[in-house]
Design a protein around this motif. Structure first.
Motif, PDB file in Angstrom:
ATOM      1  N   LEU A  16     -32.881 -64.704  47.988  1.00 56.10           N
ATOM      2  CA  LEU A  16     -34.138 -64.053  48.351  1.00 56.10           C
ATOM      3  C   LEU A  16     -35.045 -65.129  48.914  1.00 56.10           C
ATOM      4  O   LEU A  16     -35.379 -66.098  48.221  1.00 56.10           O
ATOM      5  N   GLU A  17     -35.453 -64.985  50.170  1.00 60.47           N
ATOM      6  CA  GLU A  17     -36.227 -66.014  50.849  1.00 60.47           C
ATOM      7  C   GLU A  17     -37.492 -65.435  51.475  1.00 60.47           C
ATOM      8  O   GLU A  17     -37.595 -64.225  51.698  1.00 60.47           O
ATOM      9  N   ASP A  18     -38.445 -66.307  51.746  1.00 59.78           N
ATOM     10  CA  ASP A  18     -39.597 -65.959  52.571  1.00 59.78           C
ATOM     11  C   ASP A  18     -39.252 -66.306  54.007  1.00 59.78           C
ATOM     12  O   ASP A  18     -38.973 -67.479  54.317  1.00 59.78           O
ATOM     13  N   VAL A  19     -39.237 -65.314  54.872  1.00 63.68           N
ATOM     14  CA  VAL A  19     -38.873 -65.516  56.273  1.00 63.68           C
ATOM     15  C   VAL A  19     -39.921 -64.863  57.167  1.00 63.68           C
ATOM     16  O   VAL A  19     -40.719 -64.034  56.721  1.00 63.68           O
ATOM     17  N   ALA A  20     -39.882 -65.224  58.434  1.00 62.83           N
ATOM     18  CA  ALA A  20     -40.805 -64.620  59.396  1.00 62.83           C
ATOM     19  C   ALA A  20     -40.409 -63.161  59.633  1.00 62.83           C
ATOM     20  O   ALA A  20     -39.224 -62.834  59.670  1.00 62.83           O
ATOM     21  N   PRO A  21     -41.373 -62.265  59.774  1.00 59.88           N
ATOM     22  CA  PRO A  21     -41.044 -60.874  60.093  1.00 59.88           C
ATOM     23  C   PRO A  21     -40.272 -60.797  61.412  1.00 59.88           C
ATOM     24  O   PRO A  21     -40.454 -61.637  62.303  1.00 59.88           O
ATOM     25  N   PRO A  22     -39.405 -59.818  61.582  1.00 61.55           N
ATOM     26  CA  PRO A  22     -38.653 -59.700  62.839  1.00 61.55           C
ATOM     27  C   PRO A  22     -39.595 -59.414  64.001  1.00 61.55           C
ATOM     28  O   PRO A  22     -40.591 -58.694  63.843  1.00 61.55           O
ATOM     29  N   PRO A  23     -39.326 -59.982  65.167  1.00 61.93           N
ATOM     30  CA  PRO A  23     -40.211 -59.759  66.320  1.00 61.93           C
ATOM     31  C   PRO A  23     -40.077 -58.331  66.847  1.00 61.93           C
ATOM     32  O   PRO A  23     -39.020 -57.709  66.754  1.00 61.93           O
ATOM     33  N   MET A  24     -41.165 -57.805  67.373  1.00 58.03           N
ATOM     34  CA  MET A  24     -41.135 -56.494  68.003  1.00 58.03           C
ATOM     35  C   MET A  24     -40.332 -56.581  69.296  1.00 58.03           C
ATOM     36  O   MET A  24     -40.341 -57.608  69.988  1.00 58.03           O
ATOM     37  N   ARG A  25     -39.626 -55.484  69.629  1.00 60.82           N
ATOM     38  CA  ARG A  25     -38.836 -55.418  70.855  1.00 60.82           C
ATOM     39  C   ARG A  25     -39.168 -54.116  71.589  1.00 60.82           C
ATOM     40  O   ARG A  25     -39.602 -53.137  70.969  1.00 60.82           O
ATOM     41  N   PRO A  26     -38.946 -54.069  72.878  1.00 59.73           N
ATOM     42  CA  PRO A  26     -39.189 -52.815  73.619  1.00 59.73           C
ATOM     43  C   PRO A  26     -38.375 -51.665  73.035  1.00 59.73           C
ATOM     44  O   PRO A  26     -37.229 -51.853  72.613  1.00 59.73           O
ATOM     45  N   GLY A  27     -38.982 -50.490  72.995  1.00 65.50           N
ATOM     46  CA  GLY A  27     -38.284 -49.307  72.512  1.00 65.50           C
ATOM     47  C   GLY A  27     -38.114 -49.245  71.012  1.00 65.50           C
ATOM     48  O   GLY A  27     -37.365 -48.405  70.498  1.00 65.50           O
ATOM     49  N   CYS A  28     -38.821 -50.096  70.277  1.00 65.55           N
ATOM     50  CA  CYS A  28     -38.616 -50.201  68.831  1.00 65.55           C
ATOM     51  C   CYS A  28     -39.885 -49.864  68.048  1.00 65.55           C
ATOM     52  O   CYS A  28     -40.984 -49.812  68.593  1.00 65.55           O
ATOM     53  N   VAL A  29     -39.687 -49.659  66.759  1.00 69.13           N
ATOM     54  CA  VAL A  29     -40.799 -49.462  65.833  1.00 69.13           C
ATOM     55  C   VAL A  29     -40.633 -50.414  64.655  1.00 69.13           C
ATOM     56  O   VAL A  29     -39.518 -50.760  64.283  1.00 69.13           O
ATOM     57  N   ARG A  30     -41.748 -50.835  64.091  1.00 71.03           N
ATOM     58  CA  ARG A  30     -41.719 -51.668  62.889  1.00 71.03           C
ATOM     59  C   ARG A  30     -41.955 -50.767  61.674  1.00 71.03           C
ATOM     60  O   ARG A  30     -42.867 -49.931  61.679  1.00 71.03           O
ATOM     61  N   VAL A  31     -41.123 -50.945  60.658  1.00 74.50           N
ATOM     62  CA  VAL A  31     -41.197 -50.116  59.464  1.00 74.50           C
ATOM     63  C   VAL A  31     -41.422 -50.989  58.237  1.00 74.50           C
ATOM     64  O   VAL A  31     -40.693 -51.979  58.030  1.00 74.50           O
TER      65      VAL A  31
END
Length: 335
Positions: free
Chosen positions: A17-32
């Motif tokens: 279990l790690e602290d990592v950067a949130p995934p980057p937004m990409r075209p056509g996508c949603v963040r949940v």
């Protein structure tokens, strides 16, 4: 954000279990924002590097999530922040946030909880696609469901019942079979205590099962071919038993049976082909019907345990031990 990370392939011991950067937004996508993630046997294979879809390293396992949309790409009009959704992701589910293509994100009704919703992106979707689209299950047909106590098998029991099938469930304990009965199984067979092939033939008056739903593979698949009805359909949708069976063409020919493949990821666009508009439309119709069945009480996802994300190892050890009935759910926002 917190996430389960594998920086090499191997057993559970290599995941952290790690602290990592949130995934980057990409075209056509949603963040949940992930409120619930479904732990699965498939994750164990992915982490070991043995799954058919070998994720690149470093990887965050997990394919089924439910949560709330927090951000959408500029070209997304189907969703907006605040929407309750489920999402299928090729990887990344065991984390506090995921970014998913909008074609693999679906509305979650307000009346359906996140813990239940997290079981729908792949296991309920697969059961629906296999039994309704591929097998074209007709009312009153006999459906033999193996591994009926596990997440995949239990979902198939419920979907088959909702479609009007007569379900014959097999599992390795009376406890699992009792739950399968409570979810619609008309007949329950403990394969550790009786010859399940003979039991199936007796139940069907020697004709055999019209449809076989097999997430186990190996000898279970081979034996199923000896108790399948003429013009029956068999669906090899997993290999939890560890062995991928070989289909004997002579039996296929003599019994006029059909072997049906089902890879739900194809409809998500996880294969080489893009998602066709026609597939996107019927996928949304499928999930709408599945959730309508939940609201009607026809589907009742079984949650074996709910654990914080920090207990991911315990969750996956439970699955590896074959003791789980239904699904174990991880709550990433709990830690």
């Amino acid at each position: 954000m917190k996430a389960v990370v594998c920086r090499e392939y191997g057993g559970l011991d290599i995941a952290r279990l790690e602290d990592v950067a949130p995934p980057p937004m990409r075209p056509g996508c949603v963040r949940v924002r992930v409120e619930a993630a479904s732990a699965s046997f498939a994750s164990l294979l992915v982490m070991a590097g043995k799954h058919q879809n070998k994720a690149p390293l470093p990887l965050i396992p997990g394919t089924e999530v439910a949560g709330v949309v927090t951000e959408v790409a500029g070209d997304v009009s189907r969703f907006r922040p605040g929407d309750r959704v489920i999402a299928g992701v090729q990887s990344g589910g065991y984390a506090q946030e995921v970014v998913a293509p909008q074609q693999t994100v679906f509305d979650l009704p307000d009346s359906v909880g996140f813990e239940d919703g997290a079981q729908f992106p792949t296991i309920y979707g697969t059961a629906y696609g296999a039994l309704k689209w591929r097998a074209q299950l007709a009312p009153s047909e006999f459906v033999l469901v193996h591994g009926a106590g596990g997440g995949s098998g239990l979902a198939a029991v419920e979907v088959a019942k909702a479609l009007g099938g007569r379900v014959i469930a097999t599992a390795g304990s009376d406890e699992k079979l009792e739950i399968a009965r409570s979810r619609g199984a008309e007949h329950a067979i403990n394969y550790r205590e009786q010859d399940w092939r003979e039991a199936v033939l007796e139940i069907t008056r020697k004709r055999g099962a019209d449809v076989v739903y097999d997430p186990v593979g190996g000898l279970t698949f081979d034996t199923s071919l000896r108790c399948i009805a003429p013009e029956g359909r068999i669906i090899p949708m997993g290999f939890a038993g560890g062995t991928i069976p070989t289909v004997p063409a002579n039996i296929v020919l003599v019994k006029n049976i059909t072997v049906l493949g089902i890879y739900w990821g194809y409809y998500f666009g996880w294969g080489r082909q893009p998602v066709l508009p026609s597939n996107d439309a019927r996928m949304r119709a499928a999930y709408a019907e599945l959730f309508e069945w939940v609201i009607q009480g026809k589907l009742k996802p079984f949650v074996h345990a709910v654990l914080p994300l920090s207990d991911f190892r315990t969750a996956l050890e439970m699955i590896a031990s074959r003791a789980v009935v239904g699904r174990v759910i991880l709550r990433p926002q709990a830690g």
